[in-house]
Design an enzyme around this catalytic site. Structure first.
Site, mmCIF file in Angstrom:
data_model
loop_
_atom_site.group_PDB
_atom_site.id
_atom_site.type_symbol
_atom_site.label_atom_id
_atom_site.label_comp_id
_atom_site.label_asym_id
_atom_site.label_seq_id
_atom_site.Cartn_x
_atom_site.Cartn_y
_atom_site.Cartn_z
ATOM 1 C CB THR B 11 -0.896 0.002 1.256
ATOM 2 O OG1 THR B 11 -1.542 -1.268 1.334
ATOM 3 C CG2 THR B 11 -1.944 1.076 1.186
ATOM 4 C CD GLU B 124 7.061 13.442 10.510
ATOM 5 O OE1 GLU B 124 7.876 14.294 10.830
ATOM 6 O OE2 GLU B 124 6.155 13.046 11.269
ATOM 7 N N GLY B 182 -11.632 -1.854 6.120
ATOM 8 C CA GLY B 182 -10.202 -2.022 5.855
ATOM 9 C C GLY B 182 -9.308 -1.308 6.855
ATOM 10 C CD GLU B 185 -3.959 -6.507 8.916
ATOM 11 O OE1 GLU B 185 -4.345 -7.486 8.253
ATOM 12 O OE2 GLU B 185 -3.252 -5.603 8.448
ATOM 13 C CE LYS B 201 1.577 4.303 14.433
ATOM 14 N NZ LYS B 201 0.131 4.277 14.118
#
Lengths: 407, 407
Positions: B11, B124, B182, B185, B201
C-alpha cells in the site's frame, strides 16, 4: 562556536537571549556548534543591563565583524527593520525574524536576496508565535500541492471571543480584560481587533501556498468589533463558535483570501481552539487536512521559534530557499474575493415578513426583541452585498453577516 | 536527476510511486532536482504491471547501481526490512521508512549507522501517518527541552471509540465495521486493538524525547478491548471522552511511558480528535503545548510523509542526525511506570457500601443495575492495584479502571 547578533531588545529579542542561554546544550546540538550572542543592537540605553557590554546602537559594528554569521531581527515594523535586514542579507549573513509586517511587505524581495547570497531568511515566528506552521508547510508537506489554509492566527481576538462566549462579556469588556492582561495594546488595539495582524499573517501563508507574494492591501480584513454576544449565543444554538478566521484558497477564479469572523461548526477542530491559542489547518492534495496548534504569542514561545530558525540556518545554510520561496508580484487594485456561493448567518432589525420580502424564503434561526437572525444559503459575496443594500432601502437594517466555515 | 529505489510495493510503497509521479514538480523543487524511481524491490510477481521493468526481487541490483542514492523502505516488519535497511545504510545511501516496528526495535543502531556513514535514516511516517510530528519535534522545537508527549496515534481504535461513543456500538460491532472498511486486520486485529501499534509509536516518540532508545517490551500497553459503551457514557457525563492515549513523560523517578485508554476531559484538544484522525501533543519548557493533528493512516497520507523524508534526505544529506538522534540502550526488566498519584475512574460490581469499605470515601459517579462507577483520586498505580486486589477478596468485582488525563 557560532556568533550571532540580536536586533531589537524588546520582548522577543530578550526572549531569544534567554532561550539561548537557558537551553544552550539543546541549541548547540541542533546548530552543530555552541551559539553565542555577541551583539545586541538597540537604540535605547541598556548601560546598566548585566550584558551592557554586548549592546551597540547601530548595525555597523555587526556588519564589520566577520565572526557574526547570523542575525535575529526582532525590532518590528519596517522602517528600521527593512534596511537593516536587507543590509545583513547583502553582507552574506543569515536572518531569522519574528516580524510579520516585514515579511508580508517585503518577503519576496528578501527571499530572493537570501537565495542570491546563499543564506537563510527564516520567519517561522511570524505566524503562530511558537507553533510550527511554516516549516511543516514547506518541508513536511513537500510532496503535496496545497490548496487551502485556514486558521486562527490572532491570540488576542481569540481570547476575547472566548471570554465573550464563556462569560457573556461584551466586546468592550473583553477588550479591557485583554488590555489589562497585556494581550492587547492599550493605546491603539486595532492591529488585533481590526484584523490587521491576521491580515499580515494570511499574506505570508498565502504567499507560501500560491508561490507568489500577496500584499496586505489586497486582502479584505474584518476584525471582531461588530461581533456581539448575541451573535455568539445564536451561533452556539447552531452548534457553531464565532472565530476570527484567516483563510486563503484556490478557487475556480484564482486565489482568494481574507480575514473575517466566521461561524465555525463544532465538528471543525478550529471550533475548539480557545483562549490565546492559535491553530492553522493546511489542506494538501495527498495528505488531506493537517492542523498545527499551540500558544500563538508570548515572549518565550515566539523566542523559541526565532531561535529554532537561527539554529536551522546555522546548521543548514542557504539551500533551504529552493523550497521555501515565492516570487515577487505587484500589488493590484482591490481585494482577492471568493466569488463562489456560500452560506451565511444574518442578523437584522425587522420582522420575518420584511426579511423574506428582500431575502426570499430564508430559514429563520431566531426572532426576539425586534431582531431576527436567519440563514442565507448559497449566495456569492456580490449577491449578499446586493441583498443587504436592497434591505437597507426596505428598512431592514442588517446588523451582522457571518459566513459559515465549510469543513 | 536523483534515482531512488522502493523496497516493498504494498500500500505505502505503491503510494510513494504515485505521489512522486503526481507531484513530480513539487518533489523536484524540494529535492533540488528531479526524482526518479529506478527500482522497485518486491518478491511478488509484478510482470504484468505497467512498470514491470522497474521490478527486482532482491536488494543486490540496487546496491550494485551507483546511480541510486536513496531508498524508501515500506516492507514492514523486521525480518527482511532490518537486514535490507542496514545494508543500504552501510552502502552510504539514505533510507526513508514508514516501518514503526523497525524503528522501535532497531532505531538507535540504524541512526548511529546513518550518522557514521553521513547519510539520513528518516521515519516521519512511522508516527501519525502523514501528519508531521517527528520533524517538528526535533527541528522546530529545537530550542526547547521537551518534557512530555501524549497522543492519539492509532487511527483504527480511535475510529472504533468514536463509533462506540456516537452510535452506541459495542466493541465487537465497532471492530467488525473497522474491519469491513479495511481499517483493522480481519484475521488478527490485535496490533491495533491491543495497543501494540501504539506501543511501538510511543517508543519512537519517547526515544526522541529522552535521547535514548526505549523498547516496546518495557512499555505497558492496554488496548480498548475492555472499554465498554457504559464507560464511554459515564465518561461523557463527566465531560470527558475515552481515548486510547500513548504517553511519555519525565517524572521525579525518571522516564515513564505507557499506552492505555484514558478519560480525556473535554477541555483538552485531544478529546475532540475523532474518527481515524491522529493527534500528538508535545510539551516544551519554553513553548508550552503544541499539537499536530491529521489523518493518521491511509495509503497516500503515509506515502506523502515518506516521500517528504526522501526529498529531505536528497536535499540535506546526513547532517540531520546531529539533532535527530538517540543513543542505544539495553532493554530492562519490567515496564516504565509513572509512580506519581493520579485520579482514576473505576467501574465495579457491588454496592456503594462495599466499595467504600475497600476504597474509602470515594465519590460515586453512578450506580445502576448492580454496577457502580466511582472516582478514585490521588492514588499511585501500586496503591490502585493493591486496592483492586483487596476489592476482589471482598467480592467487589472491578470491571474497568481508567486514568484521567491531566491537562
Amino acid at each position: 562556536m557560532a556568533k550571532i547578533a540580536i536586533l531589537g531588545f524588546g520582548t522577543v529579542g530578550s526572549g531569544v537571549l534567554e532561550v539561548l542561554r537557558t537551553n544552550a546544550d539543546k541549541a548547540a546540538r541542533r546548530a552543530g556548534q555552541p551559539v553565542e550572542v555577541k551583539y545586541i543592537c538597540d537604540i535605547r540605553d541598556f548601560s546598566s543591563h548585566p550584558d551592557a557590554a554586548l549592546f551597540v546602537k547601530t548595525l555597523d559594528p555587526i556588519l564589520n565583524d566577520p565572526e557574526v554569521t547570523a542575525v535575529v531581527e526582532t525590532i518590528g515594523g519596517t522602517k528600521v527593520a527593512y534596511p537593516y535586514v536587507k543590509a545583513v542579507l547583502e553582507s552574506g549573513r543569515h536572518v531569522a525574524t519574528s516580524n510579520k509586517e516585514l515579511v508580508a511587505t517585503h518577503g519576496a524581495e528578501l527571499l530572493a536576496l537570501a537565495r542570491e547570497k546563499g543564506v537563510c531568511f527564516l520567519f517561522e515566528a511570524s505566524v503562530g508565535g511558537g507553533t510550527p506552521v511554516i516549516t511543516p508547510m514547506y518541508q513536511c508537506l513537500a510532496a503535496n500541492n496545497l490548496s487551502e489554509v485556514r486558521g486562527i492566527v490572532n491570540g488576542t481576538t481569540n481570547f476575547m471571543l472566548t471570554k465573550m462566549e464563556r462569560e457573556g462579556m461584551d466586546f468592550e469588556g473583553a477588550l479591557k480584560l485583554a488590555q489589562s492582561l497585556g494581550y492587547a495594546e492599550t493605546i491603539d488595539p486595532s492591529a488585533d481587533v481590526d484584523g490587521i495582524d491576521a491580515q499580515r499573517k494570511i499574506c505570508i501563508l498565502a504567499s507560501i501556498l500560491f508561490g507568489r507574494h500577496f500584499y496586505p492591501q489586497n486582502v479584505a480584513a474584518r476584525g471582531i468589533r461588530d461581533v456581539s454576544v448575541k451573535d455568539i449565543a445564536l451561533a452556539r444554538r447552531q452548534n457553531a463558535a464565532v472565530k476570527l478566521i484567516a483563510w486563503a484558497k484556490q478557487t475556480e477564479d484564482g486565489p482568494a483570501l481574507a480575514v473575517e469572523p466566521m461561524l465555525v461548526p463544532r465538528e471543525s477542530q478550529l471550533a475548539g481552539v480557545d483562549d490565546v491559542f492559535n491553530a492553522v489547518m493546511v489542506r494538501g492534495d495527498i495528505l488531506g487536512d493537517v492542523m498545527f496548534y499551540g500558544k500563538g504569542a508570548g515572549k518565550l514561545p515566539t523566542a523559541s521559534a526565532v531561535t529554532a530558525d537561527v539554529l536551522d540556518a546555522l546548521r543548514n545554510g542557504g539551500s533551504i530557499h529552493e523550497s521555501l520561496f515565492w516570487t515577487d508580484s505587484e500589488p493590484m487594485e482591490g481585494v482577492y474575493e471568493d466569488a463562489s456561493p456560500a452560506d451565511r448567518y444574518v442578523r437584522a432589525e425587522g420582522g420575518a415578513a420584511a426579511v423574506r420580502a428582500v431575502f426570499g424564503d430564508v430559514e429563520i434561526l431566531d426572532e426576539a426583541d425586534g431582531e431576527i437572525a436567519f440563514a442565507l444559503r448559497g449566495k456569492s459575496v456580490a449577491q449578499t452585498r446586493a441583498l443587504c443594500e436592497e434591505a437597507a432601502r426596505q428598512d431592514v437594517r442588517v446588523k451582522n453577516v457571518l459566513k459559515w466555515l465549510t469543513l
